[in-house]
Design a protein around this motif. Structure first.
Motif, PDB file in Angstrom:
ATOM      1  N   ARG A   1       0.884  -1.175   0.000  1.00 15.00           N
ATOM      2  CA  ARG A   1       0.000   0.000   0.000  1.00 15.00           C
ATOM      3  C   ARG A   1       0.913   1.214   0.000  1.00 15.00           C
ATOM      4  O   ARG A   1       1.445   1.593   1.046  1.00 15.00           O
ATOM      5  CB  ARG A   1      -0.907  -0.008   1.221  1.00 15.00           C
ATOM      6  N   GLY A   2       1.120   1.782  -1.176  1.00 12.75           N
ATOM      7  CA  GLY A   2       2.058   2.894  -1.298  1.00 12.75           C
ATOM      8  C   GLY A   2       3.467   2.413  -1.006  1.00 12.75           C
ATOM      9  O   GLY A   2       3.958   1.478  -1.608  1.00 12.75           O
ATOM     10  N   ALA A   3       4.112   3.027  -0.027  1.00 12.61           N
ATOM     11  CA  ALA A   3       5.469   2.636   0.349  1.00 12.61           C
ATOM     12  C   ALA A   3       5.487   1.588   1.453  1.00 12.61           C
ATOM     13  O   ALA A   3       6.543   1.140   1.868  1.00 12.61           O
ATOM     14  CB  ALA A   3       6.252   3.868   0.791  1.00 12.61           C
ATOM     15  N   VAL A   4       4.321   1.180   1.929  1.00 15.49           N
ATOM     16  CA  VAL A   4       4.225   0.219   3.032  1.00 15.49           C
ATOM     17  C   VAL A   4       4.085  -1.187   2.465  1.00 15.49           C
ATOM     18  O   VAL A   4       3.258  -1.440   1.594  1.00 15.49           O
ATOM     19  CB  VAL A   4       3.005   0.553   3.929  1.00 15.49           C
ATOM     20  N   THR A   5       4.902  -2.105   2.967  1.00 13.48           N
ATOM     21  CA  THR A   5       4.865  -3.492   2.513  1.00 13.48           C
ATOM     22  C   THR A   5       4.794  -4.410   3.726  1.00 13.48           C
ATOM     23  O   THR A   5       5.490  -4.198   4.713  1.00 13.48           O
ATOM     24  CB  THR A   5       6.137  -3.821   1.698  1.00 13.48           C
ATOM     25  N   ARG A   6       3.954  -5.424   3.629  1.00 11.04           N
ATOM     26  CA  ARG A   6       3.841  -6.441   4.676  1.00 11.04           C
ATOM     27  C   ARG A   6       3.916  -7.809   4.005  1.00 11.04           C
ATOM     28  O   ARG A   6       3.334  -8.018   2.945  1.00 11.04           O
ATOM     29  CB  ARG A   6       2.509  -6.336   5.429  1.00 11.04           C
ATOM     30  N   ASN A   7       4.615  -8.755   4.639  1.00 14.57           N
ATOM     31  CA  ASN A   7       4.727 -10.119   4.122  1.00 14.57           C
ATOM     32  C   ASN A   7       4.102 -11.087   5.111  1.00 14.57           C
ATOM     33  O   ASN A   7       4.267 -10.936   6.320  1.00 14.57           O
ATOM     34  CB  ASN A   7       6.203 -10.509   3.932  1.00 14.57           C
ATOM     35  N   PHE A   8       3.406 -12.075   4.582  1.00 13.35           N
ATOM     36  CA  PHE A   8       2.915 -13.171   5.413  1.00 13.35           C
ATOM     37  C   PHE A   8       2.787 -14.405   4.539  1.00 13.35           C
ATOM     38  O   PHE A   8       2.832 -14.326   3.317  1.00 13.35           O
ATOM     39  CB  PHE A   8       1.615 -12.824   6.130  1.00 13.35           C
ATOM     40  N   ALA A   9       2.693 -15.558   5.192  1.00 13.82           N
ATOM     41  CA  ALA A   9       2.669 -16.813   4.452  1.00 13.82           C
ATOM     42  C   ALA A   9       1.716 -17.787   5.114  1.00 13.82           C
ATOM     43  O   ALA A   9       1.503 -17.743   6.326  1.00 13.82           O
ATOM     44  CB  ALA A   9       4.069 -17.411   4.395  1.00 13.82           C
ATOM     45  N   VAL A  10       1.147 -18.677   4.303  1.00 10.95           N
ATOM     46  CA  VAL A  10       0.354 -19.794   4.797  1.00 10.95           C
ATOM     47  C   VAL A  10       1.173 -21.034   4.482  1.00 10.95           C
ATOM     48  O   VAL A  10       1.416 -21.351   3.312  1.00 10.95           O
ATOM     49  CB  VAL A  10      -1.031 -19.864   4.126  1.00 10.95           C
TER      50      VAL A  10
END
Length: 160
Positions: A138-147
């Protein structure tokens, strides 16, 4: 006897306005970044909760449970947690357990080209057959997650 004037001089007002303008100019980008970061955390949290809820319902009910995207939508659209009745698309026969609202239009996810994920009665991931790594932007914000294949949802990382 001397009479004093009450009020502010023009110079004092101009200095105050200049200081206020500098503070606003410095503060607005930080505030926008804070809002984007907060919105990202909320939207990723909603998706992670949906995956965890589907997994727990699969275990509790002893039936495969899916998280499905809205028809013709990507993963940023409305999601549904349903009990799998054998159909790959939502039908009247499938039982919807929970609906997760769509993400904001500024959000983007990099996900494989799949329309659902499925957990078996043991809570493991059955579809897709491999771990699912997702990056939210989202714009310059990045989040990572995994299943992970065992069904565990890992926030801020990948499956080991």
């Amino acid at each position: 006897m001397r009479h004093g004037y009450k009020g502010f001089t023009l110079v004092e007002l101009m200095v105050t306005v200049a200081v206020l303008a500098i503070l606003i100019t410095v503060g607005i980008p930080s505030f926008v970044g804070l809002l984007n970061s907060s919105k990202a955390d909320t939207e990723v949290g909603d998706m992670v909760r949906a995956f965890n809820y589907a997994r727990l319902e699969a275990i509790n009910r002893g039936m495969p449970t899916q998280v499905r995207t809205e028809a013709g939508s990507n993963w940023t659209g409305k999601l549904s947690v349903v009990i799998n009745t054998g159909a790959t698309a939502p039908t009247a026969a499938s039982s919807t357990l929970r609906v997760i609202p769509a993400m904001s239009s500024a959000a983007a996810l990099n996900t494989p080209n799949i329309v659902y994920i499925e957990f078996n009665n043991m809570g493991a991931l059955t579809y897709p057959a491999s771990a699912l790594n997702i990056t939210y932007t989202r714009g310059a914000v990045t989040r990572n997650f995994a299943v992970c294949v065992n069904g565990r949802v890992v926030v801020s990382g990948t499956c080991g």
